[in-house]
Design a protein around this motif. Structure first.
Motif, PDB file in Angstrom:
ATOM      1  N   PRO A 137     -47.217  22.015  51.066  1.00 50.59           N
ATOM      2  CA  PRO A 137     -46.860  23.195  50.272  1.00 50.59           C
ATOM      3  C   PRO A 137     -46.005  22.837  49.058  1.00 50.59           C
ATOM      4  O   PRO A 137     -45.155  21.946  49.126  1.00 50.59           O
ATOM      5  CB  PRO A 137     -46.071  24.062  51.254  1.00 50.59           C
ATOM      6  N   LEU A 138     -46.250  23.535  47.964  1.00 50.44           N
ATOM      7  CA  LEU A 138     -45.510  23.291  46.725  1.00 50.44           C
ATOM      8  C   LEU A 138     -44.006  23.340  46.967  1.00 50.44           C
ATOM      9  O   LEU A 138     -43.259  22.528  46.424  1.00 50.44           O
ATOM     10  CB  LEU A 138     -45.920  24.320  45.667  1.00 50.44           C
ATOM     11  N   ALA A 139     -43.553  24.258  47.831  1.00 51.79           N
ATOM     12  CA  ALA A 139     -42.126  24.395  48.118  1.00 51.79           C
ATOM     13  C   ALA A 139     -41.536  23.146  48.772  1.00 51.79           C
ATOM     14  O   ALA A 139     -40.329  22.938  48.729  1.00 51.79           O
ATOM     15  CB  ALA A 139     -41.887  25.618  49.007  1.00 51.79           C
ATOM     16  N   GLU A 140     -42.371  22.310  49.382  1.00 50.65           N
ATOM     17  CA  GLU A 140     -41.892  21.102  50.064  1.00 50.65           C
ATOM     18  C   GLU A 140     -42.171  19.822  49.280  1.00 50.65           C
ATOM     19  O   GLU A 140     -41.741  18.742  49.682  1.00 50.65           O
ATOM     20  CB  GLU A 140     -42.548  21.004  51.442  1.00 50.65           C
ATOM     21  N   LEU A 141     -42.888  19.937  48.186  1.00 54.73           N
ATOM     22  CA  LEU A 141     -43.322  18.756  47.447  1.00 54.73           C
ATOM     23  C   LEU A 141     -42.152  17.885  46.988  1.00 54.73           C
ATOM     24  O   LEU A 141     -42.198  16.662  47.119  1.00 54.73           O
ATOM     25  CB  LEU A 141     -44.178  19.166  46.247  1.00 54.73           C
ATOM     26  N   ALA A 142     -41.101  18.487  46.474  1.00 53.54           N
ATOM     27  CA  ALA A 142     -39.961  17.718  45.965  1.00 53.54           C
ATOM     28  C   ALA A 142     -39.290  16.905  47.065  1.00 53.54           C
ATOM     29  O   ALA A 142     -38.688  15.863  46.790  1.00 53.54           O
ATOM     30  CB  ALA A 142     -38.948  18.649  45.302  1.00 53.54           C
ATOM     31  N   LYS A 143     -39.420  17.331  48.332  1.00 56.06           N
ATOM     32  CA  LYS A 143     -38.800  16.620  49.446  1.00 56.06           C
ATOM     33  C   LYS A 143     -39.740  15.578  50.068  1.00 56.06           C
ATOM     34  O   LYS A 143     -39.272  14.622  50.662  1.00 56.06           O
ATOM     35  CB  LYS A 143     -38.404  17.611  50.547  1.00 56.06           C
ATOM     36  N   ARG A 144     -41.066  15.796  49.921  1.00 51.67           N
ATOM     37  CA  ARG A 144     -42.012  14.971  50.679  1.00 51.67           C
ATOM     38  C   ARG A 144     -42.965  14.144  49.810  1.00 51.67           C
ATOM     39  O   ARG A 144     -43.848  13.475  50.347  1.00 51.67           O
ATOM     40  CB  ARG A 144     -42.819  15.869  51.616  1.00 51.67           C
ATOM     41  N   TRP A 145     -42.795  14.143  48.498  1.00 50.01           N
ATOM     42  CA  TRP A 145     -43.751  13.454  47.629  1.00 50.01           C
ATOM     43  C   TRP A 145     -43.834  11.955  47.902  1.00 50.01           C
ATOM     44  O   TRP A 145     -44.871  11.346  47.689  1.00 50.01           O
ATOM     45  CB  TRP A 145     -43.423  13.707  46.151  1.00 50.01           C
ATOM     46  N   GLU A 146     -42.759  11.355  48.387  1.00 53.02           N
ATOM     47  CA  GLU A 146     -42.750   9.906  48.609  1.00 53.02           C
ATOM     48  C   GLU A 146     -43.671   9.477  49.745  1.00 53.02           C
ATOM     49  O   GLU A 146     -43.991   8.297  49.871  1.00 53.02           O
ATOM     50  CB  GLU A 146     -41.325   9.419  48.844  1.00 53.02           C
ATOM     51  N   SER A 147     -44.131  10.436  50.553  1.00 51.89           N
ATOM     52  CA  SER A 147     -45.055  10.094  51.646  1.00 51.89           C
ATOM     53  C   SER A 147     -46.498   9.942  51.145  1.00 51.89           C
ATOM     54  O   SER A 147     -47.363   9.495  51.898  1.00 51.89           O
ATOM     55  CB  SER A 147     -45.004  11.178  52.730  1.00 51.89           C
ATOM     56  N   LEU A 148     -46.748  10.296  49.887  1.00 50.58           N
ATOM     57  CA  LEU A 148     -48.102  10.207  49.332  1.00 50.58           C
ATOM     58  C   LEU A 148     -48.413   8.778  48.883  1.00 50.58           C
ATOM     59  O   LEU A 148     -47.516   8.069  48.415  1.00 50.58           O
ATOM     60  CB  LEU A 148     -48.249  11.165  48.149  1.00 50.58           C
ATOM     61  N   PRO A 149     -49.673   8.361  49.006  1.00 48.99           N
ATOM     62  CA  PRO A 149     -50.031   6.997  48.596  1.00 48.99           C
ATOM     63  C   PRO A 149     -50.016   6.838  47.080  1.00 48.99           C
ATOM     64  O   PRO A 149     -50.633   7.618  46.365  1.00 48.99           O
ATOM     65  CB  PRO A 149     -51.450   6.826  49.149  1.00 48.99           C
ATOM     66  N   LYS A 150     -49.300   5.843  46.589  1.00 43.03           N
ATOM     67  CA  LYS A 150     -49.207   5.584  45.144  1.00 43.03           C
ATOM     68  C   LYS A 150     -50.443   4.866  44.618  1.00 43.03           C
ATOM     69  O   LYS A 150     -50.682   4.848  43.422  1.00 43.03           O
ATOM     70  CB  LYS A 150     -47.980   4.714  44.846  1.00 43.03           C
ATOM     71  N   ASP A 151     -51.212   4.264  45.517  1.00 39.30           N
ATOM     72  CA  ASP A 151     -52.352   3.454  45.091  1.00 39.30           C
ATOM     73  C   ASP A 151     -53.675   4.219  45.035  1.00 39.30           C
ATOM     74  O   ASP A 151     -54.722   3.627  44.832  1.00 39.30           O
ATOM     75  CB  ASP A 151     -52.500   2.238  46.008  1.00 39.30           C
ATOM     76  N   LYS A 152     -53.620   5.546  45.208  1.00 40.49           N
ATOM     77  CA  LYS A 152     -54.831   6.365  45.168  1.00 40.49           C
ATOM     78  C   LYS A 152     -54.604   7.553  44.238  1.00 40.49           C
ATOM     79  O   LYS A 152     -53.494   8.087  44.175  1.00 40.49           O
ATOM     80  CB  LYS A 152     -55.179   6.897  46.555  1.00 40.49           C
ATOM     81  N   PRO A 153     -55.653   7.988  43.544  1.00 43.78           N
ATOM     82  CA  PRO A 153     -55.507   9.215  42.753  1.00 43.78           C
ATOM     83  C   PRO A 153     -55.224  10.401  43.672  1.00 43.78           C
ATOM     84  O   PRO A 153     -55.725  10.461  44.798  1.00 43.78           O
ATOM     85  CB  PRO A 153     -56.879   9.375  42.082  1.00 43.78           C
ATOM     86  N   ILE A 154     -54.414  11.323  43.182  1.00 42.83           N
ATOM     87  CA  ILE A 154     -54.073  12.527  43.939  1.00 42.83           C
ATOM     88  C   ILE A 154     -54.655  13.735  43.202  1.00 42.83           C
ATOM     89  O   ILE A 154     -54.390  13.922  42.010  1.00 42.83           O
ATOM     90  CB  ILE A 154     -52.541  12.722  44.061  1.00 42.83           C
ATOM     91  N   ILE A 155     -55.434  14.527  43.911  1.00 42.32           N
ATOM     92  CA  ILE A 155     -55.965  15.777  43.362  1.00 42.32           C
ATOM     93  C   ILE A 155     -55.186  16.906  44.017  1.00 42.32           C
ATOM     94  O   ILE A 155     -55.139  17.007  45.248  1.00 42.32           O
ATOM     95  CB  ILE A 155     -57.463  15.930  43.652  1.00 42.32           C
ATOM     96  N   CYS A 156     -54.561  17.734  43.207  1.00 40.76           N
ATOM     97  CA  CYS A 156     -53.793  18.872  43.722  1.00 40.76           C
ATOM     98  C   CYS A 156     -54.658  20.128  43.664  1.00 40.76           C
ATOM     99  O   CYS A 156     -55.375  20.350  42.689  1.00 40.76           O
ATOM    100  CB  CYS A 156     -52.520  19.066  42.915  1.00 40.76           C
ATOM    101  N   GLN A 157     -54.545  20.944  44.680  1.00 43.65           N
ATOM    102  CA  GLN A 157     -55.378  22.133  44.813  1.00 43.65           C
ATOM    103  C   GLN A 157     -54.564  23.282  45.384  1.00 43.65           C
ATOM    104  O   GLN A 157     -53.724  23.092  46.249  1.00 43.65           O
ATOM    105  CB  GLN A 157     -56.561  21.772  45.726  1.00 43.65           C
ATOM    106  N   CYS A 158     -54.806  24.478  44.856  1.00 42.98           N
ATOM    107  CA  CYS A 158     -54.221  25.701  45.419  1.00 42.98           C
ATOM    108  C   CYS A 158     -55.327  26.751  45.462  1.00 42.98           C
ATOM    109  O   CYS A 158     -56.499  26.417  45.612  1.00 42.98           O
ATOM    110  CB  CYS A 158     -53.003  26.155  44.612  1.00 42.98           C
ATOM    111  N   GLU A 159     -54.981  28.012  45.326  1.00 38.29           N
ATOM    112  CA  GLU A 159     -55.994  29.069  45.347  1.00 38.29           C
ATOM    113  C   GLU A 159     -56.766  29.142  44.035  1.00 38.29           C
ATOM    114  O   GLU A 159     -57.984  29.220  44.016  1.00 38.29           O
ATOM    115  CB  GLU A 159     -55.342  30.421  45.650  1.00 38.29           C
TER     116      GLU A 159
END
Length: 119
Positions: free
Chosen positions: A54-76
């Motif tokens: 969730p966008l509300a948690e992104l600032a706290k949890r972004w470091e868990s995402l892989p840096k070596d892969k493209p990230i596609i963000c999606q919402c409604e």
């Protein structure tokens, strides 16, 4: 304050908006799809293979995402995911925004898993 000023002037990171078909191709090539909607929204419907952050948690949890892969963000519809993609781009990720969100994905005839919430 400077970050807000940069955003007003359009000086922040330029995050590409990609179509559902372009996103599907990037996913085939190993990109990660992050759904920034709320957990309740994800219970109603989600793109198979997407990860909820969730966008509300992104600032706290972004470091868990892989840096070596493209990230596609999606919402409604693509608005919240634009914010998320810009945030990740500022952190050094190769980030994309799914233009039109899950609504556009579904309109393109791509698979969406419907939830089982009773109304």
């Amino acid at each position: 304050m400077w970050d807000s000023f940069k955003k007003l002037l359009g000086l922040g990171p330029k995050v590409p908006r990609i179509s559902p078909k372009e996103a599907q191709e990037k996913l085939r090539q190993g990109a990660v799809l992050i759904d920034v909607r709320t957990p309740l929204e994800r219970k109603l419907s989600k793109i198979p293979g997407s990860q909820g952050l969730p966008l509300a948690e992104l600032a706290k949890r972004w470091e868990s995402l892989p840096k070596d892969k493209p990230i596609i963000c999606q919402c409604e519809s693509g608005s919240r995911s634009q914010q998320a993609a810009e945030f990740l781009a500022e952190k050094g990720f190769e980030a994309y925004n799914l233009a039109g969100g899950i609504s556009a994905w579904q309109a393109a005839g791509l698979p969406v898993k419907k939830g089982d919430i009773k109304r």
